[in-house]
Scaffold this active site. Structure first.
Site: not given
Ligand SMILES: Cc1cn([C@H]2C[C@H](O)[C@@H](COP(=O)(O)OP(=O)(O)O[C@H]3O[C@H](C)C(=O)[C@H](O)[C@H]3O)O2)c(=O)[nH]c1=O
Length: 186
Positions: A65, A135
């Site tokens: 991401h 993070y």
């Molecule tokens: C990044 C982020 C996400 N969200 C929400 C969006 C989704 O509804 C939920 C999970 O997000 P995501 O599927 O993107 O989570 P990960 O797959 O763990 O992604 C994270 O881990 C990868 C490895 C990364 O480097 C990013 O920092 C981050 O995107 O949290 C938020 O509300 N705030 C935020 O700052």
């Protein structure tokens, strides 16, 4: 006295940040972030957001991401429980290491964190069950600027150490990069 030791990594824009905890008979006290100590490594300005992720199963992959400019961000990724193989991919247009990746083994025990300057995609694989990351982000979450690469994209050829387990539908469904992919212009 510095509580964070910084070490450059093979890709310019990435640094290993090693915590130097203060240990006593009760346990330890460790510094996770210091604006003064990280300013020299390129961290400019305040922390905009701090996030936690918990990953239940070994083998799970999250990523790759990044946020597009003008919401490109710096990240300091710290493992507080378990172990992860943390990967950053250089997406900076014109970078001599464009599309190259580097991985760091982060664990609660080794005290290492990865400092990622803007222009990189980030992802990781859990090497243990119950892996937790913290993070520090230099920019607020901007959903409209969110972008991702498929962690199994052959153009990246990330050598994940374990068989890839769980992935989100979003990550698994990311299309492969086309030859026209130019990365990000910062
Ligand atoms: C990044 C982020 C996400 N969200 C929400 C969006 C989704 O509804 C939920 C999970 O997000 P995501 O599927 O993107 O989570 P990960 O797959 O763990 O992604 C994270 O881990 C990868 C490895 C990364 O480097 C990013 O920092 C981050 O995107 O949290 C938020 O509300 N705030 C935020 O700052």
């Amino acid at each position: 006295m510095s509580r964070l030791a910084l070490a450059p990594l093979p890709l310019a824009g990435l640094l290993r940040v090693q915590r130097r905890p203060l240990v006593d008979e009760r346990g330890f006290f460790a510094r996770l972030f210091c604006a003064d100590e990280l300013a020299g490594a390129g961290w400019a300005g305040p922390i905009a957001q701090i996030n936690q992720s918990y990953t239940a199963l070994q083998g799970t992959v999250r990523g790759m991401h990044y946020q597009k400019p003008p919401h490109a961000e710096m990240k300091l990724v710290t493992c507080l429980r378990g172990e992860v193989w943390d990967v950053a991919v250089d997406l900076r247009q014109g970078s001599p290491t464009f599309l190259q990746w580097h991985a760091e083994h982060l664990s609660a025990d080794n005290g290492n964190a990865l400092l990622i300057l803007p222009g990189f995609a980030h992802g990781f694989q859990a090497l243990t069950d119950h892996a937790e990351l913290l993070y520090c982000h230099s920019a607020a979450y901007a959903p409209a600027a969110e972008a991702g690469l498929n962690p199994l994209d052959p153009r990246l050829a990330v050598a994940w150490p374990l068989p890839v387990g769980q992935m989100s539908p979003r990550d698994a469904g990311q299309p492969g990069m086309t030859e026209e992919f130019e990365g990000v212009r910062l």
